[in-house]
Design a protein around this motif. Structure first.
Motif, PDB file in Angstrom:
ATOM      1  N   MET A  60       0.812  -1.288  -0.272  1.00 17.96           N
ATOM      2  CA  MET A  60       0.593  -0.321   0.010  1.00 17.96           C
ATOM      3  C   MET A  60       0.989   1.488   0.320  1.00 17.96           C
ATOM      4  O   MET A  60       1.848   1.061   1.038  1.00 17.96           O
ATOM      5  N   ILE A  61       0.589   2.039  -0.833  1.00 17.73           N
ATOM      6  CA  ILE A  61       1.419   3.353  -1.371  1.00 17.73           C
ATOM      7  C   ILE A  61       0.981   4.280   0.530  1.00 17.73           C
ATOM      8  O   ILE A  61      -0.249   4.209   0.591  1.00 17.73           O
ATOM      9  N   LYS A  62       1.881   4.517   1.512  1.00 18.73           N
ATOM     10  CA  LYS A  62       1.852   5.496   2.620  1.00 18.73           C
ATOM     11  C   LYS A  62       2.016   6.922   2.483  1.00 18.73           C
ATOM     12  O   LYS A  62       1.509   7.921   3.039  1.00 18.73           O
ATOM     13  N   ASP A  63       2.733   7.559   1.487  1.00 17.60           N
ATOM     14  CA  ASP A  63       3.280   8.204   0.853  1.00 17.60           C
ATOM     15  C   ASP A  63       4.241   8.620  -0.385  1.00 17.60           C
ATOM     16  O   ASP A  63       4.577   8.046  -0.785  1.00 17.60           O
ATOM     17  N   PHE A  64       3.505   9.730  -0.875  1.00 21.10           N
ATOM     18  CA  PHE A  64       4.186  10.440  -2.099  1.00 21.10           C
ATOM     19  C   PHE A  64       4.793  11.887  -2.164  1.00 21.10           C
ATOM     20  O   PHE A  64       3.469  12.701  -2.038  1.00 21.10           O
ATOM     21  N   ASN A  65       5.500  12.555  -3.308  1.00 18.48           N
ATOM     22  CA  ASN A  65       6.031  14.080  -2.721  1.00 18.48           C
ATOM     23  C   ASN A  65       5.124  14.363  -3.981  1.00 18.48           C
ATOM     24  O   ASN A  65       4.134  13.163  -5.091  1.00 18.48           O
ATOM     25  N   ARG A  66       5.625  15.616  -4.567  1.00 21.99           N
ATOM     26  CA  ARG A  66       4.829  16.210  -5.783  1.00 21.99           C
ATOM     27  C   ARG A  66       5.317  15.915  -7.537  1.00 21.99           C
ATOM     28  O   ARG A  66       4.494  15.550  -8.500  1.00 21.99           O
TER      29      ARG A  66
ATOM     30  N   ASP B  44      -4.511   7.128  -4.652  1.00 22.24           N
ATOM     31  CA  ASP B  44      -5.581   6.614  -3.762  1.00 22.24           C
ATOM     32  C   ASP B  44      -4.636   6.158  -2.946  1.00 22.24           C
ATOM     33  O   ASP B  44      -4.884   4.884  -3.352  1.00 22.24           O
ATOM     34  N   LEU B  45      -4.319   6.669  -2.030  1.00 20.05           N
ATOM     35  CA  LEU B  45      -3.157   5.378  -0.366  1.00 20.05           C
ATOM     36  C   LEU B  45      -4.387   4.230   0.243  1.00 20.05           C
ATOM     37  O   LEU B  45      -3.597   3.711   0.633  1.00 20.05           O
ATOM     38  N   ASN B  46      -5.912   4.275   0.063  1.00 18.58           N
ATOM     39  CA  ASN B  46      -6.482   3.763   0.323  1.00 18.58           C
ATOM     40  C   ASN B  46      -7.158   2.054  -0.288  1.00 18.58           C
ATOM     41  O   ASN B  46      -7.965   1.354  -0.009  1.00 18.58           O
ATOM     42  N   ASP B  47      -6.542   2.713  -1.611  1.00 25.98           N
ATOM     43  CA  ASP B  47      -7.455   1.709  -2.458  1.00 25.98           C
ATOM     44  C   ASP B  47      -6.085   0.992  -2.670  1.00 25.98           C
ATOM     45  O   ASP B  47      -5.107   0.602  -2.875  1.00 25.98           O
ATOM     46  N   PRO B  48      -6.885  -0.738  -2.232  1.00 20.22           N
ATOM     47  CA  PRO B  48      -5.665  -2.039  -2.655  1.00 20.22           C
ATOM     48  C   PRO B  48      -4.791  -2.625  -3.931  1.00 20.22           C
ATOM     49  O   PRO B  48      -4.562  -2.991  -4.822  1.00 20.22           O
ATOM     50  N   GLU B  49      -6.390  -1.749  -4.849  1.00 21.95           N
ATOM     51  CA  GLU B  49      -6.451  -1.841  -6.457  1.00 21.95           C
ATOM     52  C   GLU B  49      -4.476  -1.249  -7.161  1.00 21.95           C
ATOM     53  O   GLU B  49      -4.643  -1.169  -8.052  1.00 21.95           O
ATOM     54  N   GLU B  50      -4.855  -0.326  -6.319  1.00 26.57           N
ATOM     55  CA  GLU B  50      -3.587   1.203  -6.236  1.00 26.57           C
ATOM     56  C   GLU B  50      -1.711   0.459  -5.502  1.00 26.57           C
ATOM     57  O   GLU B  50      -1.686   1.663  -5.773  1.00 26.57           O
TER      58      GLU B  50
END
Length: 298
Positions: free
Chosen positions: A99-105, A116-122
């Motif tokens: 799961m992606i927790k953080d990303f920058n600009r 979408d940080l809460n989407d398991p498909e991503e």
């Protein structure tokens, strides 16, 4: 009274006095004990008060130090997030499940979207799709980030792949992925740093095209052409040069083939020293020299 009666009375009076003295002694003892207890209680109360005051001071100092640490930590986190967001390359992190927790600009710009940080498909990546350099599609659960998180590979250093943005445009990118581990060595997540190399790929293509044009011209011209370099020799040995490149016309006119990698003295043992000196002068001065000499082919 008779003698026995008087004696008994005196004995009773003595007993009464002894009882009174004993009671007085007990009373005084009890009074001393009470005074001692009161004194000890007062001392203990004083000690407790001092201990409470000291504890209160220690707690206040600890609160102050904790606030200072929290302030320093908050300032450090602010600096990190500022640096993280202003970095010229894309950076994002995933937890152990992908799961992606953080990303920058910059990562969002390269993806063309905010995942979408809460989407398991991503999981694993915020791009629409991923491809190998040759164009083969990469499923999300087989992408480099997934392979690092599952321990299939230890890390990725300067790998290349193609990111498909939300608008469909494909961007070649270099990626570096490092796992995050706890004290037990267990993988708890990973960080991916990636950047766009579209310009570099364009420059490489331009250089390749230019090199191809040069090579075509180099091999097609009628004039003999070669490139040589001076090699290191011992003080007692004469100077020499090695052939780096030679076109077909050079070998045809020279009458000797397969000269690349060989030295002039290996190819032409009797090469006049003045020719060698001329090459050395051109190399030293950096000025072109035009001259003529008779070429005897073998």
């Amino acid at each position: 009274f008779d003698t026995v009666g008087i004696g008994g009375l005196i004995s009773r009076i003595g007993t009464i006095h002894m009882v009174r003295e004993t009671k007085n002694a007990h009373f005084e003892d009890n009074l001393l004990a009470m005074n001692e207890a009161l004194l000890l209680g007062s001392l203990r109360q004083h000690q407790l008060t001092e201990a409470a005051e000291l504890l209160n001071l220690q707690l206040q100092q600890e609160i102050i130090e904790r606030k200072q640490v929290e302030t320093t930590l908050r300032e450090s986190e602010d600096r990190f997030h500022t640096l993280f967001d202003l970095a010229p390359i894309g950076v994002y992190s995933c937890d152990a499940t992908g799961m992606i927790k953080d990303f920058n600009r910059r990562a969002a710009e390269l993806w063309g979207r905010d995942p979408d940080l809460n989407d398991p498909e991503e999981r694993y990546c915020g791009s629409a799709k991923l491809f190998r350099v040759g164009g083969r599609f990469i499923p999300r659960d087989q992408c480099p980030m997934a392979e690092v998180l599952t321990g299939k590979i230890s890390e990725v250093r300067d790998g290349e792949l193609v990111v498909e943005r939300a608008d469909g445009r494909r961007v070649p990118a270099v990626i570096t992925i490092r796992p995050l581990k706890n004290l037990r060595g267990e993988i708890t997540g990973a960080i991916n740093c990636f950047y766009d190399i579209t310009e570099r790929k364009g420059n490489e293509a331009a250089v390749y095209a230019s090199e191809a044009q040069y090579r075509t011209l180099f091999n097609s011209i009628d004039e003999g052409f070669c490139i040589i370099e001076k090699i290191a020799t011992r003080p007692s040995e004469p100077m020499d040069f090695r052939y780096l490149e030679a076109n077909p016309a050079f070998e045809k006119q020279f009458g000797v083939g397969n000269v690349i990698g060989k030295t002039i003295r290996e190819v032409v043992p009797g090469e006049p020293q003045e020719w060698i000196n001329t090459y050395d002068t051109i190399l030293r001065d950096g000025e072109p020299v035009r001259f003529e000499r008779e070429l005897v082919t073998t």
